[in-house]
Design an enzyme around this catalytic site. Sequence first.
Site, PDB file in Angstrom:
ATOM      1  N   ALA A 152       0.823  -1.202   0.000  1.00  0.00           N
ATOM      2  CA  ALA A 152       0.000   0.000   0.000  1.00  0.00           C
ATOM      3  C   ALA A 152       0.861   1.258   0.000  1.00  0.00           C
ATOM      4  O   ALA A 152       0.618   2.195  -0.766  1.00  0.00           O
ATOM      5  CB  ALA A 152      -0.932  -0.001   1.206  1.00  0.00           C
ATOM      6  N   LEU A 155       2.424   1.831  -3.348  1.00  0.00           N
ATOM      7  CA  LEU A 155       1.427   2.363  -4.285  1.00  0.00           C
ATOM      8  C   LEU A 155       1.230   3.856  -4.072  1.00  0.00           C
ATOM      9  O   LEU A 155       1.320   4.657  -5.001  1.00  0.00           O
ATOM     10  CB  LEU A 155       0.087   1.651  -4.113  1.00  0.00           C
ATOM     11  N   TYR A 156       0.954   4.243  -2.826  1.00  0.00           N
ATOM     12  CA  TYR A 156       0.647   5.639  -2.553  1.00  0.00           C
ATOM     13  C   TYR A 156       1.840   6.540  -2.871  1.00  0.00           C
ATOM     14  O   TYR A 156       1.674   7.638  -3.416  1.00  0.00           O
ATOM     15  CB  TYR A 156       0.209   5.808  -1.097  1.00  0.00           C
ATOM     16  N   ALA A 157       3.045   6.085  -2.565  1.00  0.00           N
ATOM     17  CA  ALA A 157       4.228   6.885  -2.883  1.00  0.00           C
ATOM     18  C   ALA A 157       4.371   7.062  -4.389  1.00  0.00           C
ATOM     19  O   ALA A 157       4.670   8.157  -4.880  1.00  0.00           O
ATOM     20  CB  ALA A 157       5.480   6.240  -2.301  1.00  0.00           C
ATOM     21  N   PHE A 161       1.603  10.470  -3.156  1.00  0.00           N
ATOM     22  CA  PHE A 161       1.306  10.739  -1.755  1.00  0.00           C
ATOM     23  C   PHE A 161       2.609  10.853  -0.967  1.00  0.00           C
ATOM     24  O   PHE A 161       3.541  10.068  -1.172  1.00  0.00           O
ATOM     25  CB  PHE A 161       0.451   9.617  -1.162  1.00  0.00           C
TER      26      PHE A 161
END
Length: 222
Positions: A152, A155-157, A161
């Site tokens: 997760a 993914l966000y990085a 994010f």
Amino acid sequence: MDVSVVPWSARRMRTRLDDVIGIYKAAFLDFHEADPVRAARDRALHARRHFDRPDLRAVAAVTPDDTLVGITYALPGKPGQWWHDVVHDALTAVSPATAGHWLDDCLEVVELHVLPAWQGRSIGRRLLRELLLDVPQHTAALSALEPPGSRARRLYASEGFVPLLSDFQFPGTFTPYAVLGKELPAASAVSPDGDHSDGDHSDGERADGERADGSGRPEPVR
């Protein structure tokens, strides 16, 4: 099998509540809760309140026979919402300008899940991108389990994010969380340090059964 990623209305979410909670249970609760059946019932109560809000934004991943295999939804952050207020207070302690920049006009991602059997096909990434496409808010935010090497977090990085709070404990839990934020294309004005941002971010890979709580009791993100 082909999977379509499509917006769902609040009414559609209410109609398919059992399926939505089933995704949440299979993707997260079955791995992280001692009593996943009870936890799913509790979460359904929160979800019903969320699905009554006209500003709900939801995206579903469905097969041609309308089987739900992934879901994400978000709500605009507002004072008086538990997650918003807790995170706003924590960011204000760091810098009032930072808190204002990230949360004054923010879309808070509440849920992001993909069924285990359907993970590894970039469905989670597609859901996240569609959820954040052409939203009017200047930022998006969510909470995730702290380990930065998790799927997760990767993914966000890769989707732009950045950490706003690290090793953060929400009231009622000793679990360390990261609070993450992303500037959206509408955020083309000024960042907290006075620099200008065009809101562009890099592309990347996958989301697997993640959850990010925008209001109510936080739960870990896989």
